[in-house]
Design a protein around this motif. Structure first.
Motif, PDB file in Angstrom:
ATOM      1  N   TYR A  31     -11.720   4.141  -0.391  1.00  0.00           N
ATOM      2  CA  TYR A  31     -10.990   3.812   0.825  1.00  0.00           C
ATOM      3  C   TYR A  31      -9.503   3.740   0.492  1.00  0.00           C
ATOM      4  O   TYR A  31      -9.158   3.260  -0.569  1.00  0.00           O
ATOM      5  CB  TYR A  31     -11.458   2.472   1.386  1.00  0.00           C
TER       6      TYR A  31
ATOM      7  N   GLU B 132     -14.842   2.370  -2.801  1.00  0.00           N
ATOM      8  CA  GLU B 132     -13.849   2.489  -3.865  1.00  0.00           C
ATOM      9  C   GLU B 132     -12.746   3.475  -3.520  1.00  0.00           C
ATOM     10  O   GLU B 132     -11.633   3.352  -3.998  1.00  0.00           O
ATOM     11  CB  GLU B 132     -14.538   2.903  -5.173  1.00  0.00           C
TER      12      GLU B 132
ATOM     13  N   ILE C  97      -6.133  -6.144   5.237  1.00  0.00           N
ATOM     14  CA  ILE C  97      -5.628  -4.897   4.683  1.00  0.00           C
ATOM     15  C   ILE C  97      -6.678  -4.210   3.819  1.00  0.00           C
ATOM     16  O   ILE C  97      -6.942  -3.024   3.940  1.00  0.00           O
ATOM     17  CB  ILE C  97      -4.360  -5.170   3.830  1.00  0.00           C
ATOM     18  N   ILE C  98      -7.294  -5.002   2.929  1.00  0.00           N
ATOM     19  CA  ILE C  98      -8.253  -4.417   1.988  1.00  0.00           C
ATOM     20  C   ILE C  98      -9.427  -3.795   2.730  1.00  0.00           C
ATOM     21  O   ILE C  98      -9.960  -2.766   2.329  1.00  0.00           O
ATOM     22  CB  ILE C  98      -8.736  -5.492   0.988  1.00  0.00           C
ATOM     23  N   SER C  99      -9.837  -4.410   3.838  1.00  0.00           N
ATOM     24  CA  SER C  99     -11.014  -3.884   4.541  1.00  0.00           C
ATOM     25  C   SER C  99     -10.612  -3.020   5.722  1.00  0.00           C
ATOM     26  O   SER C  99     -11.465  -2.651   6.518  1.00  0.00           O
ATOM     27  CB  SER C  99     -11.882  -5.034   5.026  1.00  0.00           C
ATOM     28  N   ASN C 100      -9.339  -2.721   5.854  1.00  0.00           N
ATOM     29  CA  ASN C 100      -8.864  -1.945   6.993  1.00  0.00           C
ATOM     30  C   ASN C 100      -9.269  -2.600   8.307  1.00  0.00           C
ATOM     31  O   ASN C 100      -9.646  -1.946   9.268  1.00  0.00           O
ATOM     32  CB  ASN C 100      -9.409  -0.514   6.941  1.00  0.00           C
TER      33      ASN C 100
ATOM     34  N   VAL D  59     -15.420  -3.356  -6.016  1.00  0.00           N
ATOM     35  CA  VAL D  59     -15.003  -3.112  -4.633  1.00  0.00           C
ATOM     36  C   VAL D  59     -16.189  -2.913  -3.706  1.00  0.00           C
ATOM     37  O   VAL D  59     -16.234  -3.446  -2.607  1.00  0.00           O
ATOM     38  CB  VAL D  59     -14.143  -1.838  -4.531  1.00  0.00           C
TER      39      VAL D  59
ATOM     40  N   ARG E 251      -8.026  -1.713  -5.042  1.00  0.00           N
ATOM     41  CA  ARG E 251      -9.264  -0.957  -5.137  1.00  0.00           C
ATOM     42  C   ARG E 251      -9.315  -0.193  -6.452  1.00  0.00           C
ATOM     43  O   ARG E 251     -10.360  -0.104  -7.093  1.00  0.00           O
ATOM     44  CB  ARG E 251      -9.382   0.009  -3.963  1.00  0.00           C
ATOM     45  N   ALA E 252      -8.169   0.368  -6.856  1.00  0.00           N
ATOM     46  CA  ALA E 252      -8.149   1.118  -8.112  1.00  0.00           C
ATOM     47  C   ALA E 252      -8.473   0.189  -9.285  1.00  0.00           C
ATOM     48  O   ALA E 252      -9.211   0.558 -10.191  1.00  0.00           O
ATOM     49  CB  ALA E 252      -6.788   1.778  -8.307  1.00  0.00           C
ATOM     50  N   MET E 253      -7.931  -1.048  -9.248  1.00  0.00           N
ATOM     51  CA  MET E 253      -8.168  -1.986 -10.343  1.00  0.00           C
ATOM     52  C   MET E 253      -9.652  -2.305 -10.490  1.00  0.00           C
ATOM     53  O   MET E 253     -10.163  -2.459 -11.587  1.00  0.00           O
ATOM     54  CB  MET E 253      -7.417  -3.311 -10.088  1.00  0.00           C
ATOM     55  N   PHE E 254     -10.343  -2.439  -9.347  1.00  0.00           N
ATOM     56  CA  PHE E 254     -11.711  -2.954  -9.393  1.00  0.00           C
ATOM     57  C   PHE E 254     -12.773  -1.896  -9.138  1.00  0.00           C
ATOM     58  O   PHE E 254     -13.903  -2.212  -8.838  1.00  0.00           O
ATOM     59  CB  PHE E 254     -11.864  -4.095  -8.379  1.00  0.00           C
ATOM     60  N   SER E 255     -12.395  -0.623  -9.209  1.00  0.00           N
ATOM     61  CA  SER E 255     -13.426   0.387  -8.964  1.00  0.00           C
ATOM     62  C   SER E 255     -14.201   0.659 -10.249  1.00  0.00           C
ATOM     63  O   SER E 255     -13.850   0.186 -11.321  1.00  0.00           O
ATOM     64  CB  SER E 255     -12.793   1.664  -8.414  1.00  0.00           C
TER      65      SER E 255
ATOM     66  N   MET F  71       3.239   4.771  -0.995  1.00  0.00           N
ATOM     67  CA  MET F  71       3.409   4.055  -2.256  1.00  0.00           C
ATOM     68  C   MET F  71       4.884   4.023  -2.647  1.00  0.00           C
ATOM     69  O   MET F  71       5.388   2.999  -3.099  1.00  0.00           O
ATOM     70  CB  MET F  71       2.613   4.745  -3.371  1.00  0.00           C
TER      71      MET F  71
ATOM     72  N   LEU G  33       7.069   1.491   6.714  1.00  0.00           N
ATOM     73  CA  LEU G  33       6.245   2.101   5.670  1.00  0.00           C
ATOM     74  C   LEU G  33       4.837   2.378   6.151  1.00  0.00           C
ATOM     75  O   LEU G  33       4.077   3.088   5.504  1.00  0.00           O
ATOM     76  CB  LEU G  33       6.276   1.300   4.371  1.00  0.00           C
ATOM     77  N   LYS G  34       4.490   1.823   7.302  1.00  0.00           N
ATOM     78  CA  LYS G  34       3.186   2.165   7.891  1.00  0.00           C
ATOM     79  C   LYS G  34       3.246   3.502   8.611  1.00  0.00           C
ATOM     80  O   LYS G  34       2.215   4.055   8.976  1.00  0.00           O
ATOM     81  CB  LYS G  34       2.779   1.098   8.909  1.00  0.00           C
TER      82      LYS G  34
ATOM     83  N   SER H 277       6.712   1.571  -0.481  1.00  0.00           N
ATOM     84  CA  SER H 277       6.310   0.216  -0.836  1.00  0.00           C
ATOM     85  C   SER H 277       7.019  -0.223  -2.102  1.00  0.00           C
ATOM     86  O   SER H 277       7.477  -1.359  -2.214  1.00  0.00           O
ATOM     87  CB  SER H 277       4.805   0.131  -1.081  1.00  0.00           C
TER      88      SER H 277
ATOM     89  N   SER I 260       0.667  -4.419   2.637  1.00  0.00           N
ATOM     90  CA  SER I 260       0.695  -3.037   3.082  1.00  0.00           C
ATOM     91  C   SER I 260      -0.506  -2.320   2.504  1.00  0.00           C
ATOM     92  O   SER I 260      -1.202  -2.838   1.639  1.00  0.00           O
ATOM     93  CB  SER I 260       1.972  -2.339   2.635  1.00  0.00           C
ATOM     94  N   VAL I 261      -0.731  -1.126   2.990  1.00  0.00           N
ATOM     95  CA  VAL I 261      -1.893  -0.381   2.534  1.00  0.00           C
ATOM     96  C   VAL I 261      -1.795  -0.103   1.031  1.00  0.00           C
ATOM     97  O   VAL I 261      -2.799   0.098   0.361  1.00  0.00           O
ATOM     98  CB  VAL I 261      -2.042   0.918   3.361  1.00  0.00           C
ATOM     99  N   SER I 262      -0.578  -0.184   0.475  1.00  0.00           N
ATOM    100  CA  SER I 262      -0.415   0.004  -0.970  1.00  0.00           C
ATOM    101  C   SER I 262      -1.228  -1.015  -1.751  1.00  0.00           C
ATOM    102  O   SER I 262      -1.803  -0.694  -2.783  1.00  0.00           O
ATOM    103  CB  SER I 262       1.052  -0.128  -1.365  1.00  0.00           C
TER     104      SER I 262
ATOM    105  N   ILE J 201      -4.743   0.033  -1.872  1.00  0.00           N
ATOM    106  CA  ILE J 201      -4.974   1.147  -2.801  1.00  0.00           C
ATOM    107  C   ILE J 201      -4.962   0.647  -4.245  1.00  0.00           C
ATOM    108  O   ILE J 201      -5.863   0.943  -5.031  1.00  0.00           O
ATOM    109  CB  ILE J 201      -3.905   2.253  -2.598  1.00  0.00           C
ATOM    110  N   VAL J 202      -3.958  -0.161  -4.594  1.00  0.00           N
ATOM    111  CA  VAL J 202      -3.842  -0.654  -5.963  1.00  0.00           C
ATOM    112  C   VAL J 202      -5.049  -1.519  -6.320  1.00  0.00           C
ATOM    113  O   VAL J 202      -5.681  -1.331  -7.360  1.00  0.00           O
ATOM    114  CB  VAL J 202      -2.542  -1.471  -6.135  1.00  0.00           C
TER     115      VAL J 202
ATOM    116  N   TRP K  77       0.743   0.197 -12.423  1.00  0.00           N
ATOM    117  CA  TRP K  77      -0.126   1.232 -11.829  1.00  0.00           C
ATOM    118  C   TRP K  77       0.507   1.765 -10.545  1.00  0.00           C
ATOM    119  O   TRP K  77       0.551   2.952 -10.297  1.00  0.00           O
ATOM    120  CB  TRP K  77      -1.508   0.625 -11.541  1.00  0.00           C
TER     121      TRP K  77
END
Lengths: 332, 305, 437
Positions: C266, C264, A267-270, A184, A160-164, B273, B257-258, B276, A152-154, A157-158, B54
């Motif tokens: 996105y 970052e 997902i990561i790259s949309n 990222v 990307r946050a880890m690796f930004s 979130m 959830l989408k 999810s 999922s998009v979650s 988000i997670v 997180w």
């Protein structure tokens, strides 16, 4: 030799079957009626057990597979009828598609680097978990937890946050004096980031290894200890051979999965395969060609190129497996 | 934490039983090993769980913080995301999506275990003409990226008028179409020594009896593993329900959830979130409950191999 | 749950409306069904599909509730998904035969579905079932492919420039006063420099050469659409190279937000995250921006894009979405009735407001209660009237692919992993494939 035949010879009870066939040949027409009746009874039982699978295979899987093979030689935009174009799709793939070439490269890196790391992590942790039983339920669940997350998009988000930039990964590396910045958006670090995502979700092979470890009779370790074997020795001469069928399974399936990496990258790259095509893995690209660009003929051709490549690898694995995979039920 | 207490308790208990000196040293070394083992595992756990933590904290961030606050802690913590998602989506209560997912996943587990174990037994234990070819075909189905067979399959289910029902999601599971599980169980059956089933055969047992009374109990770890994976993977499956389910009340969670995101207008990432995370809990519980059976699988019953 | 498509019950052959004969022409293989028109007493179930989120779904529910007050016998089953999933599902259904009766439609897919005969020609219903009075001719023309009307625009939007007044005030830079593209670049640099001096993480904007719409605006200023009526490309490799080269300066001097930073944050954009002070985009994105910026930001600036050529008609009104009907629907008249209600009725206008964009129909617009932002958008579209030209031909099949390719190339230019020349040749070879599919 076609791949189908190759896998046949390496297949489930292939050895036993060959023995049987040889016996049948030797016996020829003089094979006793009792044996023949027994063989027929075995066939009835075999196909009987296979009924659900056969219905599914013939009814749901085989037709669509053959249809996609046909589409590989056509131009098909989902709306008009497919139009036969011979080998055009394959020619375009290998001569006139820089995106295809890039996609093959990053997929190979992902498979060849990611799979061994993931399997080593899974086996290592599984053995650690198997070492003592204290709190093992907690640890098992913790290590499996990342694998629970769906695509999922979650996740995007997670991760990307880890690796930004100034995210936890960047900060911990900086602590050790390695200053890479954010991963990222760094074209060179996107594939490693995707590999780490795959390694993080090592729960499935870990659980399979654990199940395999549980199948090893404890007496074997005790016997080895009596012979004065140390931990390394026990690992090499008891764990590895006894676990070989499961290692083989995990190796084969993780390779196949890695070649087909899709959901996380998508997902990561949309769905874009970016940045700069670095998440445009083989199946992501195939999917974009098929569904976004409506070049289903081209996508099917790509799919079958992948099938052939993976089938060759699977064939080699099955072939060599007779040398290193040990089945307690077949070793006599 | 119990990290220190547990080994010490063990040490004391055993040491009073066995006062002999060399034995004591060995136990001491064992205790040290256990402590190292614990510490190593805890460190690894912390790393592995950090992204999930997180995520948990992020469920308390208001939607607008997602682009602006990459840190762990929410700047303006709020439970609004949960309040919003508990209300449901466009008139459908949240529990409905959970119930839909649960129904599909439970049916999938039953179907997969039943059909895969039968097929695996045939592949691993019965010698019959064509077994090799069929086995190769089964492995072959693993190799094709599923995207290229989506459309022909959709056409079939559409012709059968099964679109917008759960049948296209459940029926394939009862027909062992996921070769992964067939192959997994095959590998485990092949690892079981044949002595027992051969003894049973001499006693006149047929394949059905051998399958049910000898093989099935012995492959419990493989079955539990298959059950866990089927449940989780079905729970997370997105593409199948996307193509086959039209009615929003029948959507399972991954689709639901989408629905908080729309790239063409507004997206509520906080709500995404939160859902999810809530969606993770049932499968986490499922895993925690069932992973215990992995422990007391075959090992405790003893393999006389 | 099964979709119960109610069978046409034996009709009391009375009460045929005047349009019955016309309806027949739109009904494929009608055969003996003389009464293909919508009978108000007949119970009909329609499937309606749209993309959007939970918010839009509730607005649709409200609109359909008022629709059912007027037409209690038409049951509407709605189904909704996010935009990419929505189209993935539609493509599969189109190939497998099973589109919903009424669909919210996107401009970029209209030609493809129309040319393949998947959408109902609405011509027979225009002026009777579907009220055309409130819809301007140039708006109706948007939904014409070939000689068939296959979509009715619900709403329109135009290309524009959003700015963030609060951030600009923070760094002490005035709003962009208008001018050409170089003036805009200079203004972005001013903002970025001021922000750097003030120690704020903020850029003037994003590299605008990454969007095909900016290329289109510049080409239209020369009097040329990107594609001709026949779907042939109407620009040269030199045009494209010249366009991308305009971005070289901002990409190298760092006055626009870097590609790495964009990755970052996105799925949000730089403007969403208060990291850029301006963004060239469609004017209906405003509500989304405000939502993502959060409660700290209450207003946005909306201005016209930089000028390429004084007095050129380079902008145009684009349908933000349309409504279309499946060619295979069993109830074309009922479906057309629903489309009319969703597009034209004041009730629908009241329910949706500007959620779908600024209502295209004057009757719907009257019903809509415009919030300040919507009013700002309405004023904006009125203010650019003398820059608005005719809409370009309906996008070619595969336009979406090209738009995406353009965006990806823009990213690579931002990373510096691609030279402008390579970018141009990659884009043209992709276009070759798209045009020949």
């Amino acid at each position: 030799m076609t791949t189908t035949q190759s896998i046949v010879t390496a297949g489930a009870d292939a050895k036993a079957m060959r023995r049987e066939l040889r016996r049948a040949e030797r016996g020829g027409p003089s094979m006793s009626p009792g044996r023949r009746r027994a063989a027929r009874r075995e066939s009835v039982a075999g196909y009987g057990f296979l009924v659900p699978w056969l219905i599914g295979f013939l009814g749901l899987t085989l037709g669509p597979m053959l249809y996609s093979l046909y589409l590989a030689f056509t131009k098909y935009n989902l709306f008009k009828d497919p139009e036969w174009v011979g080998f055009d799709n394959f020619v375009r793939m290998f001569t006139d598609d820089p995106q295809f070439m890039q996609s093959v490269q990053i997929t190979l890196v992902y498979v060849l680097v990611g799979t061994p790391i993931k399997l080593a992590a899974a086996l290592g942790i599984a053995m650690l978990l198997n070492y003592r039983n204290k709190g093992s339920g907690f640890f098992r669940s913790s290590f499996y937890a990342p694998s629970l997350i769906g695509a999922s998009v979650s996740v995007a988000i997670v991760w990307r946050a880890m690796f930004s930039t100034d995210g936890p990964v960047d900060n911990s590396l900086s602590f050790f004096g390695i200053d890479l910045g954010g991963w990222v958006g760094n074209v060179a670090l996107v594939v490693p980031m995707m590999i780490l995502l795959a390694v993080w979700q090592f729960g499935a092979p870990m659980v399979i290894f654990l199940a395999g470890l549980k199948q090893i009779p404890q007496e074997l370790y005790e016997a080895a200890e009596m012979d004065g074997a140390g931990p390394v020795r026990k690992f090499r001469s008891v764990t590895i051979p006894m676990l070989s069928s499961v290692i083989f399974f995990n190796l084969l399936l993780e390779l196949i999965n890695a070649f087909q990496i899709f959901a996380s990258a998508y997902i990561i790259s949309n769905g874009s395969g970016g940045p700069a095509g670095m998440t445009n893995f083989y199946t992501v690209y195939l999917y974009k060609r098929g569904f976004a660009d409506l070049q289903m003929g081209y996508a099917s051709a790509m799919a079958w190129v992948l099938v052939i490549v993976v089938a060759i690898i699977a064939f080699i694995l099955f072939k060599t497996s007779t040398r290193w995979v040990h089945y307690a039920g077949e070793n006599r | 934490m119990s990290t220190i207490e547990v080994p010490r308790a063990e040490f004391l208990e055993i040491s009073t039983d066995q006062p002999a000196q060399p034995r004591r040293r060995r136990i001491k070394r064992k205790t040290v090993n256990t402590v190292i083992w614990m510490v190593a595992l805890l460190a690894l756990t912390a790393i592995v769980l950090y992204p999930l933590v997180w995520m948990l904290f992020a469920t308390f961030k208001p939607s607008s913080e997602f682009g602006q606050n990459p840190g762990l802690m929410p700047e303006n913590p709020t439970v609004d995301n949960y309040v919003k998602v508990v209300e449901g989506i466009a008139g459908t209560p949240l529990w409905r999506f959970f119930a839909n997912s649960l129904f599909i996943a439970v049916m999938a587990v039953i179907g997969t275990l039943f059909s895969s174990a039968l097929a695996a037994y045939a592949f691993a234990r019965i010698k019959f003409r064509g077994v090799g070819l069929l086995f190769a075909a089964m492995i072959g189905t693993l190799l094709l990226p599923f995207h290229v067979i989506i459309i022909p399959q959709y056409i079939m289910f559409n012709k059968l008028e099964l679109v917008d029902t759960y049948w296209p999601l459940i029926l394939p599971k009862f027909l062992a179409t996921e070769a992964f599980f067939v192959f997994l169980i095959v590998q485990f059956i092949r690892n079981i020594p044949r002595d027992m089933d051969e003894a049973a055969r001499i006693d006149g047992a047929g394949h059905l009896r051998i399958f049910f009374s000898i093989i099935l109990p012995l492959i419990k770890p493989a079955l539990i593993t298959s059950a866990i994976f089927t449940f989780i993977w079905t729970w997370n499956d997105f593409l199948g329900p996307l193509l086959y389910i039209n009615t929003p009340e029948e959507y399972p969670l991954p689709i639901a959830l989408k629905l908080y995101n729309d790239q063409t207008s507004t997206s509520d990432y906080g709500a995404t979130m939160a859902v999810s995370f809530l969606a993770l809990l049932p499968i986490l519980i499922f895993f925690i409950v069932f992973q215990r059976f992995l422990v007391d699988g075959v090992a405790t019953q003893g393999l006389k191999g | 749950m099964f979709n119960i498509r109610t069978r046409r019950t034996a009709l009391a052959a009375a009460a045929l409306t005047a349009s019955a004969a016309l309806v027949l022409t739109g009904c494929s293989g009608g055969g003996a069904e003389t009464a293909a028109t919508y009978d108000p007493d007949e119970k009909v179930t329609l499937d309606l599909a749209f993309w959007g989120n939970d918010v839009r779904a509730e607005l649709y529910d409200a609109a359909i509730a008022s629709f059912n007050e007027e037409y209690p016998n038409i049951t509407v089953n709605t189904s909704f998904l996010g935009f990419p999933e929505y189209w993935e599902k539609r493509q599969t259904e189109a190939a497998g035969g099973g589109l919903p009766d009424v669909m919210q439609f996107d401009y970029s897919y209209l030609r493809q579905y129309s040319e393949n005969g998947l959408l109902l020609d609405l011509e027979p219903y225009l002026g009777n079932v579907i009220d055309t009075e409130p819809l301007a001719q140039n708006i109706l023309d948007i939904g014409v492919v070939g000689d068939e009307t296959t979509g009715i625009p619900t709403s329109t939007n135009a290309w524009g420039m959003y700015t963030n007044p609060k951030l600009l005030e923070q760094v002490g830079v005035e709003e962009f006063a208008g001018g050409d593209w170089e003036d805009y670049d200079a203004w972005m640099k001013e903002v970025t420099d001021a922000a750097t001096a003030a120690g704020v993480e903020l850029w003037g904007g994003t590299d605008w050469t990454g969007r095909i719409q900016n290329f289109e605006v510049q080409q239209r200023a020369k009097g040329e659409d990107l594609f001709t009526e026949d779907g042939e490309p109407n620009f040269t490799e030199e045009d494209l190279a010249a366009f991308w080269e305009q971005g070289d300066a901002v990409r190298t001097d760092g006055s626009v937000i870097g590609q790495q930073r964009l990755e970052e944050i996105y799925p949000l954009s730089g403007f969403d995250s208060a990291l850029t002070a301006s963004e060239l985009t469609w004017d209906n994105f405003g509500a989304g921006y405000l939502g993502n910026l959060g409660t700290d930001f209450t207003e946005l600036g909306l201005f016209e894009p930089p000028v390429t050529e004084e007095g050129a008609k380079d902008l145009y009104l684009k349908p933000s979405m349309l409504h279309s009907i499946s060619a295979k629907t069993e109830h074309p008249e009922a479906a057309a009735t629903l489309v009319n209600f969703l597009v034209n009725s004041p009730e629908s206008g009241a329910a949706f407001g500007t959620n779908r964009g600024l209502p295209a129909s004057t009757t719907a617009l009257e019903g809509a209660d415009l919030d300040p932002l919507s009013q700002q958008i309405a004023d904006y579209e009125a203010s650019i009237a003398d820059r608005l030209g005719d809409a370009p031909p309906v996008p070619i099949v595969g336009y979406g692919t090209l738009e995406e390719k353009f965006r990806l190339i823009g990213q690579e230019l931002g990373y510096g992993t691609l030279t402008v020349d390579d970018a141009v040749s990659q884009f043209f070879s992709e276009m070759d494939v798209v045009l020949n599919q």
